[in-house]
Write an enzyme that holds these catalytic residues in place. Sequence first.
Site, PDB file in Angstrom:
ATOM      1  N   SER A  89      43.092  37.921  41.402  1.00  0.00           N
ATOM      2  CA  SER A  89      42.453  37.728  42.694  1.00  0.00           C
ATOM      3  C   SER A  89      42.904  38.802  43.651  1.00  0.00           C
ATOM      4  O   SER A  89      44.005  39.331  43.533  1.00  0.00           O
ATOM      5  CB  SER A  89      42.860  36.367  43.260  1.00  0.00           C
ATOM      6  OG  SER A  89      44.256  36.413  43.515  1.00  0.00           O
ATOM      7  N   LYS A  90      42.027  39.091  44.600  1.00  0.00           N
ATOM      8  CA  LYS A  90      42.345  40.211  45.484  1.00  0.00           C
ATOM      9  C   LYS A  90      43.483  39.914  46.438  1.00  0.00           C
ATOM     10  O   LYS A  90      44.054  40.816  47.010  1.00  0.00           O
ATOM     11  CB  LYS A  90      41.092  40.682  46.207  1.00  0.00           C
ATOM     12  CG  LYS A  90      40.444  39.657  47.084  1.00  0.00           C
ATOM     13  CD  LYS A  90      39.221  40.263  47.736  1.00  0.00           C
ATOM     14  CE  LYS A  90      38.447  39.182  48.445  1.00  0.00           C
ATOM     15  NZ  LYS A  90      37.032  39.464  48.535  1.00  0.00           N
ATOM     16  N   ARG A  91      43.839  38.664  46.581  1.00  0.00           N
ATOM     17  CA  ARG A  91      45.004  38.360  47.414  1.00  0.00           C
ATOM     18  C   ARG A  91      46.275  38.909  46.785  1.00  0.00           C
ATOM     19  O   ARG A  91      47.240  39.184  47.460  1.00  0.00           O
ATOM     20  CB  ARG A  91      45.170  36.850  47.585  1.00  0.00           C
ATOM     21  CG  ARG A  91      44.351  36.283  48.712  1.00  0.00           C
ATOM     22  CD  ARG A  91      44.761  34.844  48.999  1.00  0.00           C
ATOM     23  NE  ARG A  91      43.647  34.097  49.558  1.00  0.00           N
ATOM     24  CZ  ARG A  91      43.321  34.130  50.858  1.00  0.00           C
ATOM     25  NH1 ARG A  91      44.016  34.858  51.699  1.00  0.00           N
ATOM     26  NH2 ARG A  91      42.299  33.430  51.292  1.00  0.00           N
TER      27      ARG A  91
END
Length: 494
Positions: free
Chosen positions: A252-254
């Site tokens: 995930s981009k987090r």
Amino acid sequence: MTVRTRVAPSPTGDPHVGTAYVALFNSVFARRHGGQFILRIEDTDRERSDVASESMIMDALRWTGIEWDEGPDRGGPCGPYRQSERVDIYRRHAQRLVDEDRAFCCFCTPDRLDALRRAQRQRGETSRYDGLCAGLDPAVAASRVEAGEPHVVRMRVPSDGACRFKDRLRGVIEIPWSQVDMQILLKSDGFPTYHLAVVVDDHMMGITHVLRGDDWITSTPKHELLYRHFGWDMPEHAHLPLLRNPDRSKLSKRKNPTSLHYFRDVGYLPEALLNYLGLMGWSMPDERELFSVDEMIAEFDLDRVSTGGPVFDLEKLNWLNGQYIRNLSPAEFADRVGQWALNRDRLERLVPMIQSRTERLIDLAPQVDYLLGERRALSADLFQHRTLTEEDCKRVLHHALAMMTTLRAWEGSVLMRECRALSEKMDIKLRDFLFPLFVAVSGRATALPLFDSMAFLGADLTRTRLRSAIVALGGISKKATKRLDKEFAALAQN
Ligand code: GLU
């Protein structure tokens, strides 16, 4: 039989590295068997899909070097390849299922469904449709449709027993029908859901092998049932292991850069990235780690795909990219650097920012270090500010990021307008609001103008820097993220 595979991205955001991963395996498999590989755009979610995202996905896939034989841009015998242009086909098929009583029209209102969901959740049950409209007399349902009453089409599912289907990598998978919802096939706007569209298209486009992420396994019973209802052979399915963050959660981009643009913009070579993706869940028979796509095609065998979730490890990718960089000839290296950023075009974009600030040409490089190079590592003390606390800084960074993910045009003037509006809503002076962004982007207390810098860096690098600034400030807990997301949503509504 000619092998035909496809990748079917939804154009709902940045071009994701997972799309390149799935595209790679599908194209390699098709090439290995002398078949064809197709690009299909799944844009039936009208709220979330947009044209800009579709062209970004295609550009990014082209940058990787993956080629498709048929697609929206190239046409082909089974077009159109954009689902929004195939709506009549889906409607016809949904109608056929209704006529054969394998699907039914459902008139339940969103309010009723919400209440149902809430009650089920309170009882600790998984939320699912309760079948209220499944028992309607077909003639009555037809006259309500005729009268223009809003409705969806849902599929009937068996009430007992289990669905069995074969996954090429896992063998037979069995999922009880009691776990399968009466899936909506056609939405009230007349557009299909993914489940109807994917089955109709895979069949009509002659797809023989579906290689897709393993997050779709639990949906496969719905697809298997639809194939049976339509009387079609089901293509072979192989669910590829999803890429994972180092903590094994879904990539995930987090927690990781995920946009293909990011990898392009920081200077990964596309062939190194594909090589790296080829190592995700697959290995060469001799276990060597460096190989080209052609070498992968020559050796590819689905039996060598493992199902354990491969961890996307940036360190390893950096190492591999370094191998490729060092293997370039000096002339190739110079060409690549030029293609990447040290070229006239990029320099011209810097001119308005730097010309008036330059006395000697040699002063240029130190000014642009954070624009052409990596920003220096951040520490929390860089964020010391007269009025803002560290918590305030995190809040600003969080909200700015949330705002940026909704932006379609990445331009200095748009960023300025949106930041101003957001600072007003947050009741923070613009100057103060910009401070944490400034540090996050440049890593310095003084730098070139912020919005021009962000525009030059592009959306992906800018957002990655904002995210890593939050980490440098100690991060935001899951709970606090939820609260801030809510707060941002409320501000955005105003
Ligand atoms: N549109 C789906 C996605 O983006 C495709 C899934 C599939 O390959 O069936 O994940």
